[in-house]
Design a protein around this motif. Sequence first.
Motif, mmCIF file in Angstrom:
data_model
loop_
_atom_site.group_PDB
_atom_site.id
_atom_site.type_symbol
_atom_site.label_atom_id
_atom_site.label_comp_id
_atom_site.label_asym_id
_atom_site.label_seq_id
_atom_site.Cartn_x
_atom_site.Cartn_y
_atom_site.Cartn_z
ATOM 1 N N GLU A 363 0.834 -1.194 0.000
ATOM 2 C CA GLU A 363 0.000 0.000 0.000
ATOM 3 C C GLU A 363 0.872 1.248 0.000
ATOM 4 O O GLU A 363 0.543 2.250 -0.653
ATOM 5 N N TYR A 364 2.005 1.187 0.710
ATOM 6 C CA TYR A 364 2.927 2.330 0.696
ATOM 7 C C TYR A 364 3.409 2.613 -0.729
ATOM 8 O O TYR A 364 3.431 3.768 -1.175
ATOM 9 N N ARG A 365 3.774 1.552 -1.455
ATOM 10 C CA ARG A 365 4.261 1.734 -2.832
ATOM 11 C C ARG A 365 3.191 2.395 -3.699
ATOM 12 O O ARG A 365 3.472 3.320 -4.465
ATOM 13 N N ARG A 366 1.961 1.916 -3.580
ATOM 14 C CA ARG A 366 0.891 2.480 -4.399
ATOM 15 C C ARG A 366 0.662 3.953 -4.066
ATOM 16 O O ARG A 366 0.474 4.782 -4.965
ATOM 17 N N ARG A 367 0.678 4.305 -2.790
ATOM 18 C CA ARG A 367 0.494 5.704 -2.405
ATOM 19 C C ARG A 367 1.643 6.575 -2.914
ATOM 20 O O ARG A 367 1.433 7.724 -3.333
ATOM 21 N N MET A 368 2.831 6.031 -2.864
ATOM 22 C CA MET A 368 3.997 6.786 -3.333
ATOM 23 C C MET A 368 3.884 7.108 -4.820
ATOM 24 O O MET A 368 4.116 8.238 -5.258
#
Length: 641
Positions: A363-368
Amino acid sequence: MRPEGGRSILYGMRTVASFIAVLLLAWPARALETCQPTPVYEPCEISLEMTAEEAAKHANPYMTVELRAEFRSPKGGTTKVMSGFWDGGRTFKLRFAPDFEGRWDFRIISNLPSVDRKVESFEATPARTPGFIEVFNTRYFKHQQENTPHFWLGDTSYKFATIPWETFQQVVDRRAEQKFNHIRGLILGFDEQAGKVLADPESPLLTHFQEVDRRVAYMNQKGIIYDLLMGGDQNQLADLLPKRQQRERYARYLVARYAAYNITWQGVQEFEEYKDGRAFLKEMYGHIQKWDPYNHPRSTHAVTSSSPLMADGWMNYIVQQSSDADLAAVEYEINAAPFVNAEFGYEDSGAGKSHDHHVDSDEYRRRMWRAAIHGQYVTYGNTGTYGGRKFDVDPKFLDSPGVEYVKHLHDFFQQTRYFDLQPYYRVEGGEALGLQVVPYHEEKPMGVEYIVYVEKPGPVELLIPKHKYEVSWFNPIDGTWLDQKDRFNGERFRSPGPPDNLHDWVLYVRREGKKESFNKSFYLESREARLKKVETAEADLPFQIQLPDAEELVAGKEFEFNATLTKDTRAAKKIYWLWTAEVAGSGVGPRVLGSEQFGRFKVPDRLTDQYPATLQVRLIGIDGAGRVFEAFKPYRLAAPE
């Protein structure tokens, strides 16, 4: 018996020795010690010592000694003024970074007679770094020394000033190896430590700042810029410095100690939590702008976004704390500034989580990527290393999946003209950035490169100027590429979807030859970044504000908001939404209500301190063609219940 001449020689030697002794007593030991030859954009540190008489007169040098120096540049004879700072005992320092090679002459101006009006010089040698950064061409950053673009890639270390030195070194060394070039942190620390540092606002804890000096210098040596948070959240700095004179001296002191380092100013943590955050920051940055000769980039951390403060004139980049794609999209188009998203999420890679924005690595990657594809620079955070109130800093979390994802994002954008890219709207199935220009004496745009972030599986369609393009898919998980064998020749690129449906992908469509020619003939400025025109004519609007339908709203309460579409077009069906609220004349500025077409939004209770008031609700929408529309609706605002 000694000859008469012997007595004369001995008498003469004693007389000279006595004269020298008188001179030494009259002149302070080591009154001024300038620096050795110093590379451009690195600190030259000049030490000054008060005499015993001066020290006796100034019992609290922090409050009563005035000291500054005028530095004359070897290029063009321009002058920069830098304040000095008290560093304990009888010692004062001037910390100055030259921005040109050659001999710099400086004159000291002070209420210390022993150094007042003294003139000295030092030599500035060739630079070893690309220099400080500055805002360039509205949206971007560049280095001053080499006039090269700067791709901001930040990390968060709130407790950087207080964690053990060995831990701090581990964090900085590893982040430098991982290609990070910014670290943001609280210069005072959290509440307990900050209370110690400024227990007496007229006599700060010097040992704390001396340790911060050491750490900021170490970051810079590793190629990392310090994003300086002057104070914490929950009104911390305003409570510690209740008087204007205290705030002014603190701001000047920070400039004197840290402006010669490679820094950015990042205000206070979550300015909206301050009793009068807007006025407080306007005052603080008024002092900083006066004394910072390098004009380091200025902003502030925020609960949601610092954009409401742009109108005050001191801020030249915007900080967001949000993973909201609509907020990112709309604010980008209505504000002429670069965006840094400092907290769209923190990665929990095993240390645990305490807030909703503490998310897993995927989820962090997608938000980034969502932040990056909307034109924002990103700042990383890991719950095991960011140093929150409830978390210790543990170096074992320095190598995490999220950091690998950050490195892949960095490497991807490094091979693009990221300093020219802007949001691109003629796309279906993803979010896009693009670079296309209209050549001189031509009317039709020329496509250069397009980046499409495809978060969910499904068909992708991209409308672009008709040319031949190279096409590749980039895997943001492992950084690998899949190149399409044949070049695309046309203006409507269609794909059934990414190579697989297991995760998000990035589509890269570009003209490599044209990129190469741009790199040779255009340098950082292939086109001017302009704001979009905001359309307000009622006949042109594709929506109208329907709810709330009451005449009065109550501060602090939730209400149902709704925008009704009035046009049935393809572009109108794909709108980014942003609702804001503002009380005219309150001085607080606008606040974000929500970023959906409809929902239940809370009216902030800090928009004014005088009730009843007139509340202006503003709705901005960007349609699928990139047009910006705006609607307003007034309400009577009642006091919180």
